[in-house]
Design an enzyme around this catalytic site. Structure first.
Site, short mmCIF file in Angstrom:
data_model
loop_
_atom_site.label_atom_id
_atom_site.label_comp_id
_atom_site.label_asym_id
_atom_site.label_seq_id
_atom_site.Cartn_x
_atom_site.Cartn_y
_atom_site.Cartn_z
N ASP A 90 -3.63 -2.16 -2.35
CA ASP A 90 -4.18 -0.82 -2.50
C ASP A 90 -3.37 0.10 -1.58
O ASP A 90 -3.18 -0.20 -0.40
CB ASP A 90 -5.65 -0.78 -2.05
CG ASP A 90 -6.59 -1.43 -3.04
OD1 ASP A 90 -6.12 -1.99 -4.05
OD2 ASP A 90 -7.81 -1.38 -2.79
N HIS A 147 -1.13 -9.16 -1.60
CA HIS A 147 -1.18 -10.22 -2.60
C HIS A 147 0.16 -10.34 -3.32
O HIS A 147 1.02 -9.47 -3.22
CB HIS A 147 -2.31 -9.94 -3.59
CG HIS A 147 -3.67 -10.01 -2.97
ND1 HIS A 147 -4.58 -11.01 -3.24
CD2 HIS A 147 -4.28 -9.19 -2.07
CE1 HIS A 147 -5.69 -10.81 -2.55
NE2 HIS A 147 -5.54 -9.70 -1.82
N SER A 253 -0.31 -0.17 7.53
CA SER A 253 1.13 -0.08 7.57
C SER A 253 1.70 0.13 6.19
O SER A 253 1.11 0.81 5.35
CB SER A 253 1.73 -1.32 8.23
OG SER A 253 3.07 -1.07 8.59
#
Length: 290
Positions: A90, A147, A253
């Site tokens: 995201d 992921h 980050s």
């Protein structure tokens, strides 16, 4: 003037010391103080806790537990198809496009070296020259687990010491070579679309970078580049499926994902667009229809 001050202040701040102090607080089980700070953070950054597996702030014993919170399985669907690569996080697209020989676009007026980004190791950078890259920024409100965009087998991991500048858009536009000068962890995978490099870039007050196969890689921060190699053809090989978690940030980050030449095409990407884990990121070029 304010933007100039925000950027240039980072050159003189003790960024590593500040980050480690924040890390200690984030890891502390401080009871009501922790809960109060989590509630403040949720309100300040408008965090959508309805998506969290555990939506109540009181559930989390430490700020790190909250920050690396799991999502409910049903809120992110993994796009199917053997030719489909998915968004890994995201966040928001900072930049994407072609790698021109050894040069990656950072922001207007700024490029940086692919080889430097990947730890100064020409043999690891070579497959990605003239390939593709995407830089995704994770803001404080985002889900902070990373992921796999595509299935892959781990071949190498590199830790690169460096600065801890902020990686927000303002800093990216004003600090030359930002992502190739900050502390970072790079994981290299063999995938159905060739080599893939996942670069996890540290930043100011990022307390920790972790991978699922090695746990915490930093801190402590090292002074030298470290390189680990992994067997990819035996029972001990680290093999991850598309959508599997591969790492996480404790405090936010940026990731930079690199691919080989002529392997993938980005799908409906625009700079600044929001990304959501599991949505279509790119298509394998060999299977992309005209």
């Amino acid at each position: 003037m304010l933007d100039w001050f925000k950027v240039n202040l980072q050159y003189i701040l003790p960024k590593h010391l500040l980050s480690r102090l924040v890390g200690k607080f984030a890891a502390a089980e401080a009871g009501g103080v922790t809960t109060a700070f989590i509630k403040f953070f949720i309100k300040k950054y408008n965090v959508d806790m309805s998506e969290a597996l555990y939506p109540h702030p009181e559930h989390y014993k430490t700020f790190n537990e909250f920050f690396t919170r799991q999502l409910k399985p049903e809120v992110r669907q993994i796009a199917g198809g053997d030719d489909v690569l998915i968004q890994a996080v995201d966040g928001a697209v900072s930049q994407f496009g072609d790698i021109h020989q050894d040069s990656i676009f950072q922001a207007k007026g700024h490029n940086y070296s692919l080889t430097t980004l990947l730890g100064g190791k020409p043999e690891l950078a070579k497959p990605f020259k003239n390939g593709k890259f995407a830089t995704i920024y994770l803001s404080p409100k985002d889900y902070h687990r990373i992921h796999m965009p595509v299935e892959g087998t781990l071949t190498d991991m590199v830790y690169v010491p460096g600065e801890l500048f902020s990686v927000n858009p303002l800093t990216a536009e004003n600090v030359p070579g930002l992502f190739a000068r900050n502390e970072r962890v790079i994981a290299f995978f063999d995938t159905p679309v060739g080599k893939m490099a996942m670069v996890l870039v540290g930043a100011t007050i990022v307390a920790s970078i972790e991978t699922v196969w090695s746990g915490t890689v930093t801190p402590p921060a090292g002074k030298n580049v470290q390189h680990w190699q992994y067997e990819s053809d035996d029972e001990a090989a680290v093999k991850l499926e598309k959508g599997d978690e591969m790492g996480r940030f404790k405090l936010g980050s940026t990731i930079v994902v690199c691919f080989e030449k002529d392997q993938i095409e980005f799908e409906d990407m625009e700079a600044g667009m929001t990304t959501r884990l599991g949505e279509v990121f790119a298509l394998a070029k060999a299977n992309k229809t005209a």
